[in-house]
Design a protein around this motif. Structure first.
Motif, PDB file in Angstrom:
ATOM      1  N   CYS A  34       0.839  -1.201   0.000  1.00  0.00           N
ATOM      2  CA  CYS A  34       0.000   0.000   0.000  1.00  0.00           C
ATOM      3  C   CYS A  34       0.870   1.245   0.000  1.00  0.00           C
ATOM      4  CB  CYS A  34      -0.890   0.038   1.250  1.00  0.00           C
ATOM      5  SG  CYS A  34      -2.298  -1.037   1.136  1.00  0.00           S
ATOM      6  N   MET A  35       1.803   1.284   0.945  1.00  0.00           N
ATOM      7  CA  MET A  35       2.625   2.474   1.108  1.00  0.00           C
ATOM      8  C   MET A  35       3.491   2.716  -0.118  1.00  0.00           C
ATOM      9  SD  MET A  35       3.312   4.905   3.124  1.00  0.00           S
ATOM     10  CE  MET A  35       3.169   4.807   4.884  1.00  0.00           C
ATOM     11  N   THR A  83       1.555   3.634  -3.389  1.00  0.00           N
ATOM     12  CA  THR A  83       1.029   4.997  -3.335  1.00  0.00           C
ATOM     13  C   THR A  83       2.141   6.017  -3.555  1.00  0.00           C
ATOM     14  OG1 THR A  83      -0.425   4.133  -1.636  1.00  0.00           O
ATOM     15  CG2 THR A  83      -0.463   6.481  -1.996  1.00  0.00           C
ATOM     16  N   SER A  89       4.963   5.617  -4.946  1.00  0.00           N
ATOM     17  CA  SER A  89       5.634   5.521  -6.237  1.00  0.00           C
ATOM     18  C   SER A  89       4.761   6.003  -7.393  1.00  0.00           C
ATOM     19  CB  SER A  89       6.059   4.072  -6.485  1.00  0.00           C
ATOM     20  OG  SER A  89       6.420   3.899  -7.828  1.00  0.00           O
ATOM     21  N   ARG A  90       3.479   5.628  -7.395  1.00  0.00           N
ATOM     22  CA  ARG A  90       2.675   5.877  -8.592  1.00  0.00           C
ATOM     23  C   ARG A  90       1.713   7.035  -8.472  1.00  0.00           C
ATOM     24  NH1 ARG A  90       5.504   2.737 -11.839  1.00  0.00           N
ATOM     25  NH2 ARG A  90       3.841   2.392 -13.326  1.00  0.00           N
ATOM     26  N   LEU A  91       1.246   7.344  -7.285  1.00  0.00           N
ATOM     27  CA  LEU A  91       0.212   8.368  -7.149  1.00  0.00           C
ATOM     28  C   LEU A  91       0.853   9.672  -6.692  1.00  0.00           C
ATOM     29  CD1 LEU A  91      -2.437   6.160  -5.346  1.00  0.00           C
ATOM     30  CD2 LEU A  91      -2.153   6.528  -7.782  1.00  0.00           C
ATOM     31  N   ARG A  92       0.343  10.762  -7.213  1.00  0.00           N
ATOM     32  CA  ARG A  92       0.833  12.073  -6.802  1.00  0.00           C
ATOM     33  C   ARG A  92      -0.287  12.794  -6.064  1.00  0.00           C
ATOM     34  NH1 ARG A  92       4.593   9.837  -7.511  1.00  0.00           N
ATOM     35  NH2 ARG A  92       6.414  10.218  -8.813  1.00  0.00           N
ATOM     36  N   PHE A  93      -0.017  13.212  -4.852  1.00  0.00           N
ATOM     37  CA  PHE A  93      -1.057  13.889  -4.068  1.00  0.00           C
ATOM     38  C   PHE A  93      -0.386  14.887  -3.154  1.00  0.00           C
ATOM     39  CE2 PHE A  93       0.308   9.955  -2.234  1.00  0.00           C
ATOM     40  CZ  PHE A  93       0.593  10.280  -0.934  1.00  0.00           C
ATOM     41  N   ARG A 144       2.654  14.407  -0.237  1.00  0.00           N
ATOM     42  CA  ARG A 144       3.422  13.180  -0.472  1.00  0.00           C
ATOM     43  C   ARG A 144       4.863  13.345   0.012  1.00  0.00           C
ATOM     44  NH1 ARG A 144       6.553  12.268  -4.754  1.00  0.00           N
ATOM     45  NH2 ARG A 144       7.172  10.139  -5.211  1.00  0.00           N
ATOM     46  N   LEU A 188       5.092  13.498   3.737  1.00  0.00           N
ATOM     47  CA  LEU A 188       4.946  12.176   4.350  1.00  0.00           C
ATOM     48  C   LEU A 188       6.265  11.409   4.285  1.00  0.00           C
ATOM     49  CD1 LEU A 188       2.947  10.088   5.538  1.00  0.00           C
ATOM     50  CD2 LEU A 188       2.577   9.288   3.205  1.00  0.00           C
ATOM     51  N   MET A 189       6.916  11.458   3.118  1.00  0.00           N
ATOM     52  CA  MET A 189       8.182  10.736   2.975  1.00  0.00           C
ATOM     53  C   MET A 189       9.243  11.308   3.906  1.00  0.00           C
ATOM     54  SD  MET A 189       8.117  10.167  -1.111  1.00  0.00           S
ATOM     55  CE  MET A 189       9.785   9.638  -1.363  1.00  0.00           C
ATOM     56  N   LYS A 229       9.294   0.470  -3.247  1.00  0.00           N
ATOM     57  CA  LYS A 229       9.042   1.700  -4.027  1.00  0.00           C
ATOM     58  C   LYS A 229      10.039   1.764  -5.174  1.00  0.00           C
ATOM     59  CE  LYS A 229       9.028   6.702  -3.936  1.00  0.00           C
ATOM     60  NZ  LYS A 229      10.209   6.922  -4.781  1.00  0.00           N
ATOM     61  N   LYS A 255       5.482   4.042 -16.446  1.00  0.00           N
ATOM     62  CA  LYS A 255       4.207   4.677 -16.126  1.00  0.00           C
ATOM     63  C   LYS A 255       3.230   4.587 -17.283  1.00  0.00           C
ATOM     64  CE  LYS A 255       3.932   7.950 -12.469  1.00  0.00           C
ATOM     65  NZ  LYS A 255       4.008   9.323 -12.005  1.00  0.00           N
ATOM     66  N   ARG A 281      -8.094   3.659 -10.632  1.00  0.00           N
ATOM     67  CA  ARG A 281      -6.758   3.462 -10.058  1.00  0.00           C
ATOM     68  C   ARG A 281      -6.645   2.129  -9.335  1.00  0.00           C
ATOM     69  NH1 ARG A 281      -6.077   9.244  -9.605  1.00  0.00           N
ATOM     70  NH2 ARG A 281      -4.627   9.723 -11.271  1.00  0.00           N
ATOM     71  N   ALA A 282      -7.735   1.716  -8.679  1.00  0.00           N
ATOM     72  CA  ALA A 282      -7.673   0.442  -7.972  1.00  0.00           C
ATOM     73  C   ALA A 282      -7.497  -0.703  -8.965  1.00  0.00           C
ATOM     74  CB  ALA A 282      -8.940   0.240  -7.148  1.00  0.00           C
ATOM     75  N   ILE A 292     -11.657   4.700  -4.674  1.00  0.00           N
ATOM     76  CA  ILE A 292     -10.843   3.733  -5.407  1.00  0.00           C
ATOM     77  C   ILE A 292     -10.333   4.336  -6.706  1.00  0.00           C
ATOM     78  CG2 ILE A 292     -11.873   1.617  -4.465  1.00  0.00           C
ATOM     79  CD1 ILE A 292     -13.487   1.501  -7.105  1.00  0.00           C
ATOM     80  N   ASP A 293     -10.583   5.627  -6.891  1.00  0.00           N
ATOM     81  CA  ASP A 293     -10.042   6.229  -8.112  1.00  0.00           C
ATOM     82  C   ASP A 293      -9.161   7.429  -7.803  1.00  0.00           C
ATOM     83  OD1 ASP A 293      -9.531   6.386 -10.707  1.00  0.00           O
ATOM     84  OD2 ASP A 293     -11.503   7.026 -11.366  1.00  0.00           O
ATOM     85  N   PHE A 303      -7.637   7.431  -4.403  1.00  0.00           N
ATOM     86  CA  PHE A 303      -7.194   6.083  -4.040  1.00  0.00           C
ATOM     87  C   PHE A 303      -6.075   6.115  -2.998  1.00  0.00           C
ATOM     88  CE2 PHE A 303      -5.316   1.869  -5.626  1.00  0.00           C
ATOM     89  CZ  PHE A 303      -6.165   1.145  -4.826  1.00  0.00           C
ATOM     90  N   LEU A 345      -3.355   4.567   2.002  1.00  0.00           N
ATOM     91  CA  LEU A 345      -2.493   5.046   3.075  1.00  0.00           C
ATOM     92  C   LEU A 345      -3.145   4.963   4.441  1.00  0.00           C
ATOM     93  CD1 LEU A 345      -0.683   8.131   1.550  1.00  0.00           C
ATOM     94  CD2 LEU A 345       0.190   5.851   1.958  1.00  0.00           C
TER      95      LEU A 345
END
Lengths: 329, 521
Positions: free
Chosen positions: A138-139, A142, A144-148, A151, A154-155, A207, A215, A228-229, B206-207, B210, B215
């Motif tokens: 999960c960690m 997230t 590696s692939r998701l940008r929010f 981020r 958190l790292m 990661k 990508k 995304r899921a 889930i999109d 997500f 997290l």
């Protein structure tokens, strides 16, 4: 001499030489051959010297490697040998048993709480490995692939938290777990929590693995209407076998050989020991060593066998993970 | 970017001159030049670090100010639904039909208010004193026994106070989110688009949201099992919480300010036992970490090079032998080796039979014990390093070596000019983490020597630290010893963090490989 002359001369020389060979008696022929050898030597000698040099180097390396292998393997051979010693249980100055037998193994299972420790460790390791896998995936996925938003923060926060010695947190966790009744004799649940809860912080290696998956794969799936899921479990997970196995293996090996947290949570109650704490306890004091040393050896052999077998089959994945982890830091 | 490019263009000629001048220097002067450059670089670097830290606080401060302004502005410009949401969280969501979010916000507020009235307020009010009434023993004349009546429990007071503070921060943050959502919802309605329904919210988890789903579990785990204990232990460093004052079965503990740091670092005279022990153990910890890291690193690399060398056969066999030793749990090999070198162990048995005298490998001479620990750590560590180095060495292009050979470079030159720089560049971050890992390498020290030989000077402080004890094993001994001076342990833990953070910042800034993580994708 011009080039032309040389070329013209050559065949003649050979012809002359062959004629001579035919005419000359055997003994002279030998001389001739010997002479011929020294003529070529100037070029050949250097080549031969290099060869001899590399051969010498290789032999040295072989010698070193053999000695090294011995140094690395000998303690493990010793421990196996001593586990079969029947004449005495204490620490001795010799290795090869005078009397062979399975006494130590029998006593390990009947006179000590080893079966309980082994079971504790096994349950903890299996459950912790599975949950830790989920946490880490999960960690790392997230990050590696998701940008929010948040981020990077958190790292950085996890990097800083990782700089505190882990043992520091045990003092308070022990009291919390004790209040919840998950320490000492019932250490299994408590230890699983301790191993698993913060395991998301060990996301670095996986990661690094996810970072190497292009990508464009995700994007193609997104264009095709996957959310995304779905990208995660239809595209990424099937590609992640190596890292899944690596994470499972290390997550299993961690609790299997952990001493410090297990000793803290079990806190001198032998029912809650894992194998590391139990076996250490067997030889913790001089009187314990005298009574249990060879039993400890037997325990060590039994603990090492499953993990070694597992490791042999999954070695490839482990090596990939370790090398990849170091490269991507 | 553009500016710096211009600057480099302008000074290109100048730089070339400087480079030529540098190349003309003798070897000794080159080294001198480099050291000078290094020391000259420290001051600007420290200045930059200071600026970076100040900048960080400035950014945080500005961020908070900006948020406050935004909150006020939203209140002024918002409609009545938004205004009510300032008091009743989630009201705006509910009024606009987003009942899923609204219910969650409202529920949190209700729970928070109830918690604060019945429990939270009580804990926080006791945080200043950590309890006033300890347990009492009351004589029971009927059964002729003493029964203990428990009143305040300092540990629980502190723990729940911290939890309550966590909760308050979380609620304030949620309150802010709630206001922001009202603001966004108003903007969306103004633009004429429909608001996202609860179903849409759930689907977004889930999109495009997500990351929140993924997290949730790991971060909650980290918050409860790492952040909370660390904050708690930092607070413990300012109390006198110990085995004698555990605030539960005996005396309460209370705040003591900087006293514990005072005792350990001894900045105002007093008892020197702790500061002496701390200094010695810290020095050994650093020496140990240095030797343990670099001895493994270079020897592991050497082994990898030997196995990788052309013409060496059975490469797989050598590698497998070493890798298999990784599989055997470390505690077994460490405990076994420690007993091999015990006073009456196998090694001494051989020595005695050969007519020598038994040697106290771990029990007599501090320097011998320390050397032994480092050597045995090499035995433990080489297989890992061999693996890592093999992976990296195989990536070095073969033609680099070929051209070096043609230019007449010998093996040593090839190593120092090609292999080593490449390895160092790639494994820079790994070296840092393994240095820190070795500073906290509990297993090797504790299972091998248990800290022996006894250090009479240091053992007058709590924990009976020996000559091979690291800060972490000392910490462990302090907390598990008879006194159980938890406050000292947490002071040591904080100082370990300070040292580690300091080293990391320095090394990280001087490292060549501060790569962009997106490069790989």
């Amino acid at each position: 001499m011009s080039e032309k002359d040389l070329k013209n001369n050559e065949p003649q020389v050979v012809e002359e030489f062959e004629e001579e060979k035919l005419e000359q008696p055997e003994s002279d022929l030998r001389q001739e051959v010997a002479f011929d050898d020294t003529a070529v030597v100037s070029r050949e000698k250097r080549h031969m010297g290099m060869k001899a040099k590399t051969r010498a180097a290789n032999i040295t390396i072989y010698v070193i490697l053999v000695i090294m292998s011995a140094v690395w393997l000998v303690p493990f051979i010793f421990i196996v040998l001593q586990s079969f010693r029947c004449e005495s249980t204490y620490l001795t100055g010799y290795v090869i048993p005078k009397q062979w037998g399975f006494d130590n193994y029998a006593r390990l299972f009947t006179e000590t709480k080893f079966p309980r420790w082994f079971l504790n460790t096994f349950i903890i390791s299996v459950v912790a490995a599975v949950i830790q896998l989920i946490m880490v995936l999960c960690m790392s996925y997230t990050l590696s692939r998701l940008r929010f938003k948040g981020r990077k923060a958190l790292m950085n926060a996890m990097l800083i938290l990782g700089m505190f010695p882990g043992m520091l947190t045990m003092i308070v966790l022990y009291r919390i777990l004790a209040d919840a009744g998950m320490t000492q004799g019932n250490s299994i649940a408590g230890l699983i929590l301790v191993y698993v809860a913060s395991s998301g912080m060990g996301y670095y290696v996986s990661k690094g693995f996810f970072d190497t998956i292009p990508k464009s794969l995700d994007e193609a799936a997104r264009v095709d209407g996957a959310n995304r899921a779905q990208v995660l479990y239809k595209i990424i997970l099937p590609l992640s076998k190596p890292i899944v196995i690596y994470t499972l293996l290390t997550a299993f090996m961690g609790p299997w050989g952990d001493y410090v947290f297990a000793s803290y949570v079990a806190f001198n109650v032998s029912d809650g020991y894992n194998v590391a704490v139990g076996l250490q306890w067997l030889i913790s004091t001089p009187s314990n060593i005298a009574a249990n040393y060879t039993i400890f050896c037997a325990g060590g052999v039994i603990v090492a066998i499953p993990i070694t077998l597992l490791f042999m089959f999954l070695q490839k994945y482990y090596v990939e993970g370790v090398t990849g982890g170091a490269v991507k830091g | 970017m553009g500016q710096s490019n211009n600057a480099t263009l302008e000074s290109k000629e100048e730089r070339l001159q400087k480079d030529l001048a540098y190349l003309k220097l003798t070897k000794f002067k080159k080294i001198l030049f480099k050291t000078k450059k290094f020391f000259r670089g420290i001051l600007p670097w420290l200045r930059n670090l200071l600026f970076a830290i100040l900048n960080f606080f400035k950014k945080v401060g500005l961020g908070i100010a900006h948020e406050c302004v935004n909150i006020v502005q939203t209140f002024i410009h918002g409609d009545w639904k938004t205004k009510v949401s300032y008091v009743i969280m989630g009201f705006g969501n509910l009024a606009r039909g987003q009942w899923g979010r609204g219910v969650l916000f409202l529920a949190l507020e209700v729970i928070f208010i109830i918690y604060m009235i019945f429990w939270g307020g009580n804990w926080l009010s006791q945080m200043g004193t950590l309890g006033t009434q300890g347990p009492e023993k009351i004589y029971d004349p009927i059964y002729d026994t003493y029964t203990t009546i428990y009143h305040d429990n300092s540990f629980k007071i502190l723990l729940y106070s911290v939890l309550t503070l966590f909760f308050i921060v979380a609620v304030v943050y949620t309150w802010r989110v709630n206001i922001k959502q009202n603001q966004i919802a108003e903007a969306i309605i103004k633009s004429g688009k429909p608001l996202r329904s609860t179903k849409g919210d759930l689907h977004s988890l889930i999109d495009d949201q997500f990351h929140k789903t993924l997290l949730a579990l790991p971060t909650i785990g980290i918050l409860i099992f790492t952040v909370l204990p660390i904050i708690f232990m930092i607070l413990i460093a300012f109390t006198n919480y110990s085995g004698k004052n555990n605030g539960y079965s005996n005396n309460l503990f209370t705040w003591v300010g900087w006293d514990n740091f005072n005792t350990l670092l001894n900045w105002n005279s007093g008892n020197k036992a702790y500061s002496a022990a701390f200094g010695e153990i810290l020095a050994w910890t650093l020496i140990w970490a240095f030797f343990a890291t670099f001895s493994n690193y270079f020897l592991g690399m050497l082994v990898a090079i030997m196995i990788n060398k052309k013409g060496i056969k059975l490469k797989k066999v050598w590698r497998t032998i070493l890798v298999l030793t990784i599989a055997i749990p470390q505690f077994i090999s460490l405990l076994y080796v420690s007993k091999m070198f015990a006073d009456n162990g196998i090694i001494n048995g051989w020595i005695v039979r050969c007519g020598g005298e038994a040697i106290g490998w771990f029990s007599s001479d501090p320097n011998l014990a320390r050397t032994m620990v480092i050597v045995i750590n090499i035995w433990i560590g080489i297989p890992y390093l061999m693996l890592i180095a093999t992976g990296i060495l195989m990536n070095i292009p073969e033609d680099l070596y070929e051209s070096a050979k043609i230019d007449g470079a010998n093996v040593w030159q090839q190593y120092t000019k090609i292999t080593l720089p490449y390895m160092l560049f790639i494994t820079g971050p790994y070296l840092l983490t393994s240095f820190i890992g070795n500073m906290n390498n509990f297993n090797v020290i504790f299972l091998l020597t248990g800290g022996a030989p006894v250090n009479t000077a240091a053992s007058s402080a709590a924990g009976n630290a020996g000559y091979t004890d690291l800060l972490v094993t000392w910490l462990f001994k302090i907390t598990t010893g008879t006194d159980a001076l938890y406050y000292m342990a947490s002071v040591i833990g904080i100082l370990v963090f300070v040292v580690v953070a300091f080293i990391s910042i320095i090394v990280y800034n001087f490292m060549p490989s501060n790569k962009n993580e997106e490069d790989y994708q």
